[in-house]
Motif scaffolding. Structure first.
Motif, PDB file in Angstrom:
ATOM      1  N   GLN A  47      61.033  45.050  39.434  1.00 14.24           N
ATOM      2  CA  GLN A  47      59.584  45.180  39.289  1.00 14.24           C
ATOM      3  C   GLN A  47      58.904  43.848  39.581  1.00 14.24           C
ATOM      4  O   GLN A  47      57.856  43.787  40.216  1.00 14.24           O
ATOM      5  CB  GLN A  47      59.271  45.646  37.872  1.00 14.24           C
ATOM      6  N   TYR A 100      42.223  42.902  61.908  1.00 14.42           N
ATOM      7  CA  TYR A 100      43.434  43.536  61.381  1.00 14.42           C
ATOM      8  C   TYR A 100      43.940  42.790  60.163  1.00 14.42           C
ATOM      9  O   TYR A 100      44.431  43.354  59.198  1.00 14.42           O
ATOM     10  CB  TYR A 100      44.529  43.584  62.450  1.00 14.42           C
ATOM     11  N   PHE A 139      41.851  43.787  57.262  1.00 16.54           N
ATOM     12  CA  PHE A 139      42.267  45.118  56.808  1.00 16.54           C
ATOM     13  C   PHE A 139      43.536  45.025  55.977  1.00 16.54           C
ATOM     14  O   PHE A 139      43.632  45.564  54.869  1.00 16.54           O
ATOM     15  CB  PHE A 139      42.484  46.018  58.029  1.00 16.54           C
ATOM     16  N   VAL A 185      44.097  46.028  51.968  1.00 21.89           N
ATOM     17  CA  VAL A 185      45.081  47.011  51.512  1.00 21.89           C
ATOM     18  C   VAL A 185      46.063  46.375  50.532  1.00 21.89           C
ATOM     19  O   VAL A 185      46.333  46.914  49.449  1.00 21.89           O
ATOM     20  CB  VAL A 185      45.824  47.623  52.713  1.00 21.89           C
ATOM     21  N   PHE A 229      44.521  45.746  47.193  1.00 20.26           N
ATOM     22  CA  PHE A 229      44.438  46.978  46.400  1.00 20.26           C
ATOM     23  C   PHE A 229      45.773  47.271  45.722  1.00 20.26           C
ATOM     24  O   PHE A 229      45.836  47.588  44.543  1.00 20.26           O
ATOM     25  CB  PHE A 229      44.054  48.164  47.292  1.00 20.26           C
ATOM     26  N   ILE A 230      46.835  47.174  46.524  1.00 19.65           N
ATOM     27  CA  ILE A 230      48.156  47.484  45.966  1.00 19.65           C
ATOM     28  C   ILE A 230      48.482  46.526  44.820  1.00 19.65           C
ATOM     29  O   ILE A 230      48.948  46.938  43.756  1.00 19.65           O
ATOM     30  CB  ILE A 230      49.224  47.416  47.071  1.00 19.65           C
ATOM     31  N   VAL A 287      46.623  47.599  41.677  1.00 14.97           N
ATOM     32  CA  VAL A 287      47.209  48.741  40.985  1.00 14.97           C
ATOM     33  C   VAL A 287      48.492  48.334  40.265  1.00 14.97           C
ATOM     34  O   VAL A 287      48.770  48.779  39.151  1.00 14.97           O
ATOM     35  CB  VAL A 287      47.475  49.886  41.976  1.00 14.97           C
ATOM     36  N   LEU A 288      49.275  47.457  40.898  1.00 15.90           N
ATOM     37  CA  LEU A 288      50.516  47.023  40.257  1.00 15.90           C
ATOM     38  C   LEU A 288      50.236  46.254  38.963  1.00 15.90           C
ATOM     39  O   LEU A 288      51.044  46.262  38.041  1.00 15.90           O
ATOM     40  CB  LEU A 288      51.321  46.138  41.208  1.00 15.90           C
ATOM     41  N   LEU A 295      47.842  46.928  36.922  1.00 19.00           N
ATOM     42  CA  LEU A 295      47.273  47.818  35.899  1.00 19.00           C
ATOM     43  C   LEU A 295      48.309  48.128  34.821  1.00 19.00           C
ATOM     44  O   LEU A 295      49.495  48.215  35.101  1.00 19.00           O
ATOM     45  CB  LEU A 295      46.836  49.142  36.526  1.00 19.00           C
ATOM     46  N   GLY A 296      47.835  48.302  33.594  1.00 18.59           N
ATOM     47  CA  GLY A 296      48.710  48.803  32.542  1.00 18.59           C
ATOM     48  C   GLY A 296      49.492  47.730  31.817  1.00 18.59           C
ATOM     49  O   GLY A 296      50.318  48.035  30.969  1.00 18.59           O
ATOM     50  N   ASP A 297      49.241  46.460  32.112  1.00 22.00           N
ATOM     51  CA  ASP A 297      49.899  45.399  31.353  1.00 22.00           C
ATOM     52  C   ASP A 297      48.958  45.003  30.216  1.00 22.00           C
ATOM     53  O   ASP A 297      47.865  44.507  30.445  1.00 22.00           O
ATOM     54  CB  ASP A 297      50.173  44.213  32.290  1.00 22.00           C
TER      55      ASP A 297
END
Lengths: 569, 126
Positions: free
Chosen positions: B4, B36, B39, B43, B46-47, B50-51, B53-55
């Motif tokens: 992880q 590019y 872009f 992206v 964003f990833i 999200v990774l 999140l939740g800590d």
């Protein structure tokens, strides 16, 4: 704290779906931008990011506005075909995850907790916490709701809470299922709040009761803890913890039984306090003579003590319901051997029999059997659950002691009319003759039903009187008992007890007693007299009339009075 | 080795490097800044978000906050780009400085994020 939990649950569950959406979208967008297309004029062009993002968004959500900005080439279509499969699946997966999340049990329970704690937070009135929802507390909630008391209920079992919610108590009873003996739950129920008046713990398990009582005491020093205890040791233990309101059902029954047998007038007053009907039939008087007690458990022992105290002879049949059921393989008392036992205990020359086992069916059959042998015998039964009331009613037993109801009655009085409860305690110290006088004066006063109520002389409950007393006025109880219709007459009202600011009580204060601010009065009266009394203490004009015998004139009437005076001259 | 940790470390650092790659170059010369790369930076950011999140820890919350800052800055720069090119129609040259400076703000947030991440890793004894 709880809303935070909800957020974390949502975030943790949505992590993977979000990742899937981001990745599938970005792959699709990148492909569309990189693959060359042909515009209307036959030139090669590259889709820009805005167009690509727009296209993928409506494609993935299956809205599908068509191929923009120009018709796609086969190379582009191949890519879109691939993108449809990955992005639509990703999108649906995310929506599916969201739907399962809404149905998630943990989330639902967290949402319920958050809602409940918000309700408790917004509760501004006084309230009591009741632990456990069962026959007793259901009866108690009904009684307290009738007095407009606010109640919070916690039970371990969600099914019980659902049952409670179906009852639709008014005012609303806030209920939640949670682990009862954890401090977090008690705090959630608002035990630390200033307007939490009492916590009521009535489980069958004494150990559990004591544990929760102790916990409640630690969480809130000021709160009134009403706790059930069924043994003397436990009661002693609770008293050492500084808990004053201890409900020992067997003791209560024994006390009431003792009063009924040795001081019927005091018993009559006790029943009045609990709001029973007052016309007493002959068969309700307990006979004197030899008693038989069936079942020598906690109840049997307590009854024996009161019989001994009243100097009444009694004999026992030591019957344990569980052992009896195991031995006879049935829940019925009354085979040949049982009859023999009854005869041996002297049922033929006894005047009364008490069935005091833990099992309602056995109690009923004992009394039936006794009645068969001796048709004149007075039957007294112990009923364990309120549910069985119809069976007991139709069995025509002379007197029934319903343990659950007695508990509920006492707790109800303790919470909603503490003065009446205090009166009850004083009553137990008095003699039967004292009771006879009071009973006689109550009975001669009226044939109607008597209402019992408490008034505190403060602005909220007695506006006019408090104002008058604060301005230096003085008034005695005799004046307050006057009738509003005619000042020279007395209304049908009796002042049972006064408790002053120093917590000293006066039983049956006489008419010369001077009322002071923040006195508490316990009053028994007819409904009409109660209405009169409440008008007098709250309405300036009525109070003026009672004090002086004249009507208070105000506004335009004063003007008319002046004209009238001038006219007289 | 903690899988992880590898994944989240990879995306957090990649977010920073891509962001740097986009910002690096003459601010007035738009040929130095590839769309590019922007872009990809968006992206990957964003990833990374999200990774994170939740800590529930204190550090986890601050890491999430830096990521959110970077996201907002990058999205803003992409919006400025799209508006100046397709809506206002005055060409990219006049907005180049705004786009790049917004992205550089995101770079700062990403650097803070990487420093915090490294600090946490060094502190951990396992």
């Amino acid at each position: 704290m709880h809303s935070n939990n909800i957020l974390w649950i949502v975030i943790r569950r949505m992590r993977t779906p979000l990742l899937v959406i981001i990745i599938t979208f970005s792959i699709s967008i990148l492909g569309l931008v990189l693959i060359p297309g042909i515009d209307n004029n036959g030139h090669i062009y590259h889709m820009n990011f805005l167009d690509a993002f727009y296209f993928v968004t409506f494609m993935a959500s299956t809205i599908g506005f068509g191929e923009i900005p120009y018709e796609f080439t086969y190379a582009q279509r191949l890519w879109v075909l691939f993108s449809i499969y990955i992005s639509v699946i990703g999108w649906f997966y995310a929506i599916g995850a969201l739907v399962t999340l809404i149905q998630d049990k943990k989330l639902i329970s967290e949402l319920k907790i958050a809602k409940f704690s918000k309700k408790i937070k917004n509760l501004k009135e006084y309230f009591v916490i009741i632990l456990g929802y069962n026959h007793t507390t259901k009866d108690l909630i009904q009684r307290l709701s009738a007095d407009n008391k606010r109640i919070v209920v916690i039970d371990k079992n969600q099914e019980k809470i659902d049952e409670l919610e179906l009852e639709n108590f008014i005012p609303e009873v806030y209920a939640i299922s949670a682990n009862i003996d954890s401090p977090d739950t008690l705090r959630l129920a608002g035990i630390a709040k200033r307007n939490c008046k009492a916590i009521i713990v009535l489980f069958d398990n004494d150990f559990k009761n004591t544990k929760i009582a102790l916990l409640a005491r630690l969480l809130n020093q000021k709160i009134n803890i009403i706790v059930k205890s069924s043994t003397k040791e436990q009661t002693e233990h609770l008293k050492n913890l500084g808990i004053k309101s201890i409900i020992d059902p067997f003791n209560l029954v024994a006390n009431r039984f003792f009063l009924a047998i040795s001081a019927p007038n005091l018993w009559f007053l006790e029943m009045l306090i609990f709001g029973h009907k007052l016309d007493i039939k002959d068969y309700e008087a307990l006979p004197k003579g030899k008693y038989i007690i069936c079942g020598y458990g906690r109840m049997g022992k307590a009854l024996r003590e009161s019989l001994d105290k009243a100097n009444i002879e009694c004999s026992f049949i030591d019957l344990k319901s569980a052992a009896h059921k195991a031995k006879k393989n049935s829940a019925i008392f009354g085979d040949a051997q049982d009859y023999k036992e009854l005869v041996k205990a002297g049922v033929k020359n006894a005047v009364a029999i008490i069935a005091a086992t833990k099992d309602d069916l056995i109690n009923l059959t004992i009394l039936r059997a006794a009645k068969k042998i001796n048709p004149d015998i007075y039957t007294i039964g112990r009923e364990n659950t309120i549910d069985d009331i119809t069976i007991f009613n139709s069995a025509k037993i002379d007197r029934v002691y319903i343990l659950e109801e007695i508990i509920s009655e006492h707790v109800h009085r303790l919470v909603s009319m503490p003065l009446a409860y205090r009166f009850l305690e004083e009553l137990h110290k008095k003699s039967n003759d004292w009771g006879a006088d009071l009973t006689k004066s109550l009975k001669s006063m009226t044939n109607e039903d008597i209402e019992l109520f408490e008034v505190r002389i403060v602005k909220k409950e007695a506006y006019a009187l408090t104002k008058y007393l604060k301005n230096g006025g003085s008034i005695n109880l005799g004046l307050l008992a006057r009738s509003l219709g005619d000042r020279s007459k007395r209304s049908k009202i009796v002042f049972l007890m006064v408790k002053n600011r120093k917590e000293e009580v006066t039983l049956l204060p006489d008419d010369n007693y001077e009322v002071k601010v923040s006195d508490r009065l316990l009053v028994a009266s007819t409904q009409e007299a109660r209405e009169d009394f409440e008008l007098i203490i709250n309405n300036d004009n009525e109070l003026y009339y009672i004090l002086t015998g004249k009507e208070l004139r105000f506004g335009i009437y004063k003007f008319f009075d002046k004209i009238a005076k001038k006219g007289d001259k | 080795m903690n899988a992880q940790k590898v994944i989240s470390g990879f995306f957090i650092i990649l977010a920073m490097t891509l962001n740097f790659g986009f910002v690096y170059g003459d601010i007035n010369n738009f040929a130095h800044h590839s769309p590019y790369e922007l872009f990809a930076a968006i992206v990957v950011n964003f990833i990374a978000t999200v990774l994170k999140l939740g800590d529930k820890t204190q550090l986890g919350s601050v890491l999430l906050a830096t990521s959110l800052v970077a996201d907002i800055q990058l999205i803003a720069s992409a919006i400025v780009w799209a508006v100046s090119l397709y809506v206002a129609n005055h060409g990219i040259a006049s907005s180049a400085q705004v786009i790049v400076s917004l992205a550089s703000g995101a770079l700062l947030a990403n650097i803070v994020s990487v420093i915090l991440f490294m600090g946490d890793t060094l502190k951990s004894k396992r």
